[in-house]
Design a protein around this motif. Structure first.
Motif, PDB file in Angstrom:
ATOM      1  N   ASP A  59       0.814  -1.214   0.000  1.00 43.81           N
ATOM      2  CA  ASP A  59       0.000   0.000   0.000  1.00 43.81           C
ATOM      3  C   ASP A  59       0.851   1.269   0.000  1.00 43.81           C
ATOM      4  O   ASP A  59       0.313   2.374   0.083  1.00 43.81           O
ATOM      5  CB  ASP A  59      -0.958   0.017   1.199  1.00 43.81           C
ATOM      6  N   ASP A  60       2.168   1.139  -0.114  1.00 42.47           N
ATOM      7  CA  ASP A  60       3.071   2.288  -0.064  1.00 42.47           C
ATOM      8  C   ASP A  60       3.778   2.486  -1.405  1.00 42.47           C
ATOM      9  O   ASP A  60       3.500   1.791  -2.383  1.00 42.47           O
ATOM     10  CB  ASP A  60       4.111   2.087   1.040  1.00 42.47           C
ATOM     11  N   ALA A  61       4.706   3.454  -1.437  1.00 41.61           N
ATOM     12  CA  ALA A  61       5.483   3.718  -2.648  1.00 41.61           C
ATOM     13  C   ALA A  61       6.817   4.325  -2.261  1.00 41.61           C
ATOM     14  O   ALA A  61       6.972   4.885  -1.173  1.00 41.61           O
ATOM     15  CB  ALA A  61       4.729   4.677  -3.569  1.00 41.61           C
ATOM     16  N   LEU A  62       7.798   4.222  -3.154  1.00 41.06           N
ATOM     17  CA  LEU A  62       9.065   4.895  -2.919  1.00 41.06           C
ATOM     18  C   LEU A  62       8.858   6.406  -3.043  1.00 41.06           C
ATOM     19  O   LEU A  62       8.003   6.872  -3.795  1.00 41.06           O
ATOM     20  CB  LEU A  62      10.118   4.416  -3.910  1.00 41.06           C
ATOM     21  N   SER A  90       4.337  11.088   4.936  1.00 42.39           N
ATOM     22  CA  SER A  90       3.027  10.555   5.295  1.00 42.39           C
ATOM     23  C   SER A  90       2.069  10.995   4.200  1.00 42.39           C
ATOM     24  O   SER A  90       1.978  12.187   3.882  1.00 42.39           O
ATOM     25  CB  SER A  90       2.578  11.106   6.649  1.00 42.39           C
ATOM     26  N   VAL A  91       1.358  10.040   3.581  1.00 42.14           N
ATOM     27  CA  VAL A  91       0.478  10.375   2.459  1.00 42.14           C
ATOM     28  C   VAL A  91      -0.937   9.863   2.716  1.00 42.14           C
ATOM     29  O   VAL A  91      -1.140   8.935   3.523  1.00 42.14           O
ATOM     30  CB  VAL A  91       1.016   9.782   1.133  1.00 42.14           C
ATOM     31  N   THR A  96      -1.313  11.754  -1.840  1.00 47.17           N
ATOM     32  CA  THR A  96      -0.988  13.165  -1.666  1.00 47.17           C
ATOM     33  C   THR A  96      -0.201  13.334  -0.372  1.00 47.17           C
ATOM     34  O   THR A  96      -0.616  12.849   0.683  1.00 47.17           O
ATOM     35  CB  THR A  96      -2.271  14.020  -1.590  1.00 47.17           C
ATOM     36  N   ILE A  97       0.937  14.013  -0.435  1.00 47.38           N
ATOM     37  CA  ILE A  97       1.805  14.178   0.734  1.00 47.38           C
ATOM     38  C   ILE A  97       1.135  15.076   1.768  1.00 47.38           C
ATOM     39  O   ILE A  97       0.701  16.183   1.467  1.00 47.38           O
ATOM     40  CB  ILE A  97       3.166  14.754   0.320  1.00 47.38           C
ATOM     41  N   LYS A  98       1.056  14.581   3.005  1.00 47.12           N
ATOM     42  CA  LYS A  98       0.456  15.328   4.106  1.00 47.12           C
ATOM     43  C   LYS A  98       1.521  15.907   5.033  1.00 47.12           C
ATOM     44  O   LYS A  98       1.361  16.982   5.597  1.00 47.12           O
ATOM     45  CB  LYS A  98      -0.473  14.414   4.908  1.00 47.12           C
ATOM     46  N   ASP A  99       2.619  15.162   5.211  1.00 46.81           N
ATOM     47  CA  ASP A  99       3.622  15.580   6.185  1.00 46.81           C
ATOM     48  C   ASP A  99       4.914  14.823   5.920  1.00 46.81           C
ATOM     49  O   ASP A  99       4.938  13.836   5.167  1.00 46.81           O
ATOM     50  CB  ASP A  99       3.116  15.266   7.599  1.00 46.81           C
ATOM     51  N   TYR A 169       4.543   6.634   2.980  1.00 44.37           N
ATOM     52  CA  TYR A 169       3.848   5.717   3.888  1.00 44.37           C
ATOM     53  C   TYR A 169       2.371   6.086   3.927  1.00 44.37           C
ATOM     54  O   TYR A 169       1.996   7.170   4.355  1.00 44.37           O
ATOM     55  CB  TYR A 169       4.462   5.813   5.282  1.00 44.37           C
ATOM     56  N   ARG A 170       1.548   5.156   3.458  1.00 44.32           N
ATOM     57  CA  ARG A 170       0.116   5.428   3.356  1.00 44.32           C
ATOM     58  C   ARG A 170      -0.653   4.672   4.431  1.00 44.32           C
ATOM     59  O   ARG A 170      -0.491   3.462   4.590  1.00 44.32           O
ATOM     60  CB  ARG A 170      -0.394   5.012   1.970  1.00 44.32           C
ATOM     61  N   VAL A 171      -1.487   5.394   5.165  1.00 38.57           N
ATOM     62  CA  VAL A 171      -2.350   4.797   6.175  1.00 38.57           C
ATOM     63  C   VAL A 171      -3.744   4.633   5.575  1.00 38.57           C
ATOM     64  O   VAL A 171      -4.362   5.606   5.151  1.00 38.57           O
ATOM     65  CB  VAL A 171      -2.427   5.658   7.445  1.00 38.57           C
TER      66      VAL A 171
END
Length: 252
Positions: A59-62, A90-91, A96-99, A169-171
């Motif tokens: 569920d993540d990406a480089l 953190s996406v 979309t990048i959040k932090d 890192y996607r939550v």
């Protein structure tokens, strides 16, 4: 190379594999049935032929096109390093990048386990030679598998931090270590801590309990934000209040 282990998927992954398997750098394997995170990551590490390895969760990406290159360069510069890790983005669900989540440097003479915190996150890479000196990933574990591996790798080499976000890192609601599953992940992390102190021959209860204690304190803090009337009857609030009460008296 990319080593992809299908852990009993039930979606349309098999259709995607037909496209990917045309690339001879991509090697696809199947567990046949769902075996869990520990078993699957252990198998990934065993099947990998490269000298430097890293896990990319599904569920993540480089973080960028330089992520692998920068890791390889750092490993070549640090031959005694068994593990190299970076900061991460953190996406949200749409990537979309959040932090930016910054991680700690492990100072000389310290250890990941001994910090009693969460100093390491993705992107983490390790030397296959170093990994082969450990017991390997515990295939019994369902969650906190990465922490178990970090503890083992720091026992056979140095741990190096790259101060750049190289991972997204996607939550998501289906995350096996976040949201409703966070308590379960911290319980498995405690299991990893117990195994680590047994290997190292120490008996420090603080090292065993800190993942769960951290979780309870976090739940208590969230309860204060929500207001006691809403959550005062939950087990997390009651246990957290019991743990923190002595410290409140000291502060007063």
């Amino acid at each position: 190379e990319i080593v992809l282990v299908d852990d009993g998927s039930t979606d349309n992954s098999h259709e995607l594999y037909k496209q990917l398997e045309q690339d001879d750098r991509i090697h696809i394997f199947y567990n046949g049935e769902n075996k869990g995170c520990g078993y699957t990551k252990c198998r990934c590490a065993e099947l990998a032929k490269g000298e430097i390895c890293g896990f990319l969760d599904p569920d993540d990406a480089l973080g960028n096109d330089e992520a692998i290159k920068l890791m390889v360069e750092k490993h070549l510069l640090e031959p005694k390093a068994s593990l190299v890790y970076s900061d991460m983005f953190s996406v949200d669900f749409d990537m979309t990048i959040k932090d930016i989540i910054r991680h700690e440097n492990i100072s000389t003479g310290s250890s990941i386990l001994g910090t009693c915190s969460w100093p390491i996150g993705h992107w983490c890479t390790f030397k296959k030679e170093s990994y082969s000196k450990t017991e390997g990933i515990d295939s019994f574990m369902e969650r906190a598998v990465d922490m178990d591996m970090y503890y083992k790798l720091e026992e056979v080499g140095e741990v190096i931090h790259i101060d750049l976000p190289l991972y997204k890192y996607r939550v998501t609601p289906l995350s096996i270590s976040m949201n409703a599953n966070m308590y379960k992940a911290h319980a498995w992390h405690t299991y990893a801590c117990v195994q680590a102190i047994k290997r190292r021959g120490c008996r420090d209860e603080k090292l065993i309990l800190f993942p769960l204690e951290y979780d309870i304190k976090e739940a208590y803090s969230k309860g204060l934000e929500m207001g006691e009337n809403k959550i005062r009857n939950t087990w997390a609030y009651k246990v957290g209040k019991f743990i923190i009460r002595p410290f409140s008296w000291i502060i007063k």
